[in-house]
Structures are given as structure tokens and as C-alpha cells.
Design a protein around this motif. Structure first.
Motif, PDB file in Angstrom:
ATOM      1  N   ILE A  51       0.932  -0.751  -0.193  1.00  0.00           N
ATOM      2  CA  ILE A  51       0.117   0.049   0.124  1.00  0.00           C
ATOM      3  C   ILE A  51       1.187   0.531   0.017  1.00  0.00           C
ATOM      4  O   ILE A  51       1.377   1.192   1.187  1.00  0.00           O
ATOM      5  CB  ILE A  51      -1.422   0.151   1.231  1.00  0.00           C
ATOM      6  CG1 ILE A  51      -2.030  -1.416   1.605  1.00  0.00           C
ATOM      7  CG2 ILE A  51      -1.691   1.223   0.849  1.00  0.00           C
ATOM      8  CD1 ILE A  51      -2.549  -1.509   2.608  1.00  0.00           C
ATOM      9  N   ALA A  52       1.023   2.486  -0.997  1.00  0.00           N
ATOM     10  CA  ALA A  52       1.343   3.309  -1.226  1.00  0.00           C
ATOM     11  C   ALA A  52       0.874   4.218  -1.543  1.00  0.00           C
ATOM     12  O   ALA A  52      -0.330   4.505  -2.455  1.00  0.00           O
ATOM     13  CB  ALA A  52       2.761   3.406  -1.992  1.00  0.00           C
ATOM     14  N   ASP A  53       1.789   5.269  -0.796  1.00  0.00           N
ATOM     15  CA  ASP A  53       1.141   6.860  -0.940  1.00  0.00           C
ATOM     16  C   ASP A  53       1.750   7.455  -2.580  1.00  0.00           C
ATOM     17  O   ASP A  53       2.681   6.741  -2.851  1.00  0.00           O
ATOM     18  CB  ASP A  53       1.275   7.977  -0.114  1.00  0.00           C
ATOM     19  CG  ASP A  53       1.100   9.156  -0.284  1.00  0.00           C
ATOM     20  OD1 ASP A  53      -0.277   9.457  -0.641  1.00  0.00           O
ATOM     21  OD2 ASP A  53       2.034   9.524   0.632  1.00  0.00           O
ATOM     22  N   LEU A  54       0.370   8.079  -3.354  1.00  0.00           N
ATOM     23  CA  LEU A  54       1.103   8.575  -4.565  1.00  0.00           C
ATOM     24  C   LEU A  54       2.015   9.505  -4.642  1.00  0.00           C
ATOM     25  O   LEU A  54       3.051   9.691  -4.804  1.00  0.00           O
ATOM     26  CB  LEU A  54      -0.383   8.373  -5.243  1.00  0.00           C
ATOM     27  CG  LEU A  54      -0.161   9.221  -6.765  1.00  0.00           C
ATOM     28  CD1 LEU A  54       0.082   7.907  -8.090  1.00  0.00           C
ATOM     29  CD2 LEU A  54      -1.506   9.121  -7.414  1.00  0.00           C
ATOM     30  N   GLN A  55       1.630  10.619  -3.462  1.00  0.00           N
ATOM     31  CA  GLN A  55       2.915  11.380  -3.468  1.00  0.00           C
ATOM     32  C   GLN A  55       3.653  11.327  -2.059  1.00  0.00           C
ATOM     33  O   GLN A  55       3.351  11.541  -0.729  1.00  0.00           O
ATOM     34  CB  GLN A  55       1.810  12.811  -3.541  1.00  0.00           C
ATOM     35  CG  GLN A  55       0.417  13.657  -4.800  1.00  0.00           C
ATOM     36  CD  GLN A  55      -0.572  13.887  -4.175  1.00  0.00           C
ATOM     37  OE1 GLN A  55      -1.353  13.568  -3.495  1.00  0.00           O
ATOM     38  NE2 GLN A  55      -0.926  14.155  -5.257  1.00  0.00           N
ATOM     39  N   MET A  56       4.577  11.200  -2.595  1.00  0.00           N
ATOM     40  CA  MET A  56       5.711  11.036  -1.458  1.00  0.00           C
ATOM     41  C   MET A  56       6.788  11.876  -2.092  1.00  0.00           C
ATOM     42  O   MET A  56       7.646  11.809  -3.411  1.00  0.00           O
ATOM     43  CB  MET A  56       6.166   9.471  -1.397  1.00  0.00           C
ATOM     44  CG  MET A  56       5.190   8.988  -0.712  1.00  0.00           C
ATOM     45  SD  MET A  56       6.041   7.228   0.297  1.00  0.00           S
ATOM     46  CE  MET A  56       5.788   6.302  -1.511  1.00  0.00           C
ATOM     47  N   PRO A  57       7.870  12.275  -1.363  1.00  0.00           N
ATOM     48  CA  PRO A  57       9.112  13.199  -1.828  1.00  0.00           C
ATOM     49  C   PRO A  57      10.199  11.975  -2.206  1.00  0.00           C
ATOM     50  O   PRO A  57      10.133  10.586  -1.768  1.00  0.00           O
ATOM     51  CB  PRO A  57       9.279  14.244  -0.610  1.00  0.00           C
ATOM     52  CG  PRO A  57       9.067  12.822   1.026  1.00  0.00           C
ATOM     53  CD  PRO A  57       7.981  12.690   0.565  1.00  0.00           C
TER      54      PRO A  57
END
Length: 120
Positions: A51-57
Motif C-alpha cells: 500500500i503506497a501513497d501516490l505523493q511522496m518526496p
């Protein structure tokens, strides 16, 4: 034995929330960026779902998922993207890779669990 979920998000609050919601049913591994997540995968760990966030640095969710899906080792791991982006379905449809599932933030815990069970 519990199935393992790898959760990748740069928001500590979301990581804590997801861990709280899911830890009873799953072995939850949290990483706060795609680089650390790949290091964990490269150590030989194989989660059942990512499960991953779309907006990451540093290494955004799209780049992270693309690298997972083109990898010979990890491409069969189902991936769910989470995002607060208002145009999430449109962003997903434009990606050059197949996303197994996605969910808009904020989400209902039961909807998240249902989506994970469908991926398993």
C-alpha cells in the motif's frame, strides 16, 4: 500466520492510523519513503500486498510502483495506491503501468480492509 502488508507513506499520522487499523489482522511493515521500502524488499522480504501513497518526496508513489511492477521479483505483488488527490481516478488511468487497486483519502477502515482482502 498473518499475511504481510508493506505500507509506504511519508505522513507519520497515516502510517500510525494504517498500522492501528490493520495490525490485528496483518503483519504490518511501515516505511516512510520508497527508497526505504525498496531496501526492505531487496533484503529478501516479500509482502502479500503493498500500500503506497501516490505523493511522496524523493521517490513518488508512481515511480515506486513502476519499479515494483517492472521488477522480476516483485511484479506479482498486488499494489494499492492511496491518495488525497481529487483527480485520483484520472491520474491512475494515465499511468503507464497497471495499478491493482486505489483508494481516496480519507477512507473508511472497513472499505480499506475489504479492498486488501480482494487483493489477497
Amino acid at each position: 500466520m498473518k499475511k504481510t502488508l508493506l505500507i509506504v507513506d511519508d505522513d507519520l499520522g497515516i502510517l500510525k492510523l494504517l498500522n492501528f487499523i490493520l495490525e490485528k489482522d496483518y503483519e504490518v511493515v511501515v516505511k516512510n519513503n520508497g527508497i526505504d521500502a525498496f531496501k526492505w524488499l531487496d533484503e529478501g522480504n516479500m509482502p502479500e500486498v503493498i500500500i503506497a501513497d501516490l505523493q511522496m518526496p524523493y521517490f513518488d508513489g508512481q515511480s515506486f510502483v513502476k519499479n515494483v511492477k517492472i521488477s522480476g521479483f516483485y511484479r506479482d505483488i498486488p499494489v494499492m495506491l492511496l491518495s488525497a488527490a481529487h483527480d485520483l481516478p484520472e491520474q491512475i488511468s494515465k499511468m503507464p503501468i497497471k495499478i491493482d487497486a486505489y483508494m481516496q483519502k480519507p477512507f473508511k477502515p472497513n472499505d480499506l480492509k475489504t479492498a486488501i482482502n480482494q487483493l489477497l
